[in-house]
Structure formats: C-alpha cells, structure tokens
Design a protein around this motif. Sequence first.
Motif: not given
Length: 239
Positions: A86, A94, A97
């Motif tokens: 990231t 974030w 992910t």
Amino acid sequence: MKIRDSIAFVTGANRGLGLSIAGELLARGAKQVYAGVRSTSSWEADIPGIVPIQLDVTDPVSIAAAAAQCPDVNLLVNNAGIARVTESTLDPAWIATAREIFETNFYGVVLTTQAFAPVLAANGGGAILNVLSDASWFARPLLSAYSATKSAAWSFTNAARIELREKNIQVLGLHVGFMDTDMTAGYDLKKTSPREVASQALSALENEQQEVLADENTRFIKQSLSGNQPYYLNVPALA
C-alpha cells in the motif's frame, strides 16, 4: 515430531517455500506429501510422493473437501500466503487491501487448522507448522496490512499451541524475513533461500521446538522486543 513416515499436507505448495518444504519432507523420509494448490491442472512439479490436491484457503467448502480427501494426514503446514503493498498507512485502499490479505493469511490459517486438527487428533496426534514472519513484530508502512495479518496469525498460533497440546499436536511458528521467491522478485533485498528455511523449520519440528527464527534479522527483531529499545520503536530511516 518425526518426519520419517509422516503424511503431510502443505498449503500453497506449488512454488517457493511451500514447494521447498514439500521436497524437504520427502528428503527426510515422509511417506507422502499432499500439495494444496488452487488448481491441480496447473501443477507442474512432477515429483514422486507429492500429490496435488485442489485447495482454496479462502473457501471453507474447499478446505473441508481437502480434509475429507486426506484423512491420513498427521502434519499440516500452513504456508499459503499473499502480500500486497500500500502507498502508506493512510492509503484509502488500505482497508480493502487488508481484507483481501486477511482472507488468506489469517482466516485461511484458522480454517485449515480447524479442518485438519480433528484429522491429526484422530491419527494419534502430529504437528502443525504455521509460516509467519518477522513482520509479526515489525510493520513496515508499505507492508502494514500484510504485517497486521501476520501478527494476527502469530496470536492464533500461540493460542492453538496451548489448546492442541492436549490432543498431542505440536504447533510450531516459523518466523522469517524476505526469502528468494516469486513474491520478492525484482526487489533489491537481502533474501534467505527457501530451501534453507525449509530445512530449519523441519529440524525445529523434529526437535520439538515451538518457534523457529530463520534468519539473522528476524532473530535480532525478536530479541529486541524484551529490551528497553525494541526495534519497532527505533527503526532506521530506510528499513
């Protein structure tokens, strides 16, 4: 646990550390190794003694089917894992992910452990080897989502060790930094050979250890945790 004559199931065994562990198991006399892979049709490693089994660690149905297909297992290696970079800890992507990585690196470990622990117990006990990371203790900003999954997996490993000991199941946590695998290809980093890591991990398993620190930097980070200046509070600028 003795490797000779054992029957193992290794997740994420199509390449890298997983394939190295599978090969090292056979070299140490394992009777058979099941290689958990997303697609058996893409399995290219024609190695006698290794049987590819379809497995998606993010799918409970797939995991249950694999456990039912392999009722003779007495060693589970939770190796399957992914990593994502990231831009920062403030990256708007974030959360998304992290959710993706958690499905494989954490929930995958939990689900496979829950599915295979009863199999191991029914076979008189055995062992579970969880592949963790130095990132369990040190979160690089670009890999902070990945680190969160490994910290969670470390916590689960420690809890499972306490509980499964009563079922004669040894639980070993393998912590390692960057390895020379496809995941780190193209990065100019100090890397450890996956074959060397596999050898260390299985030696630790046979010596009934509960944790193995597979490289110098991992050992340094872990040792620093008990000091007044742990590494994660005093990280070099470019670490």
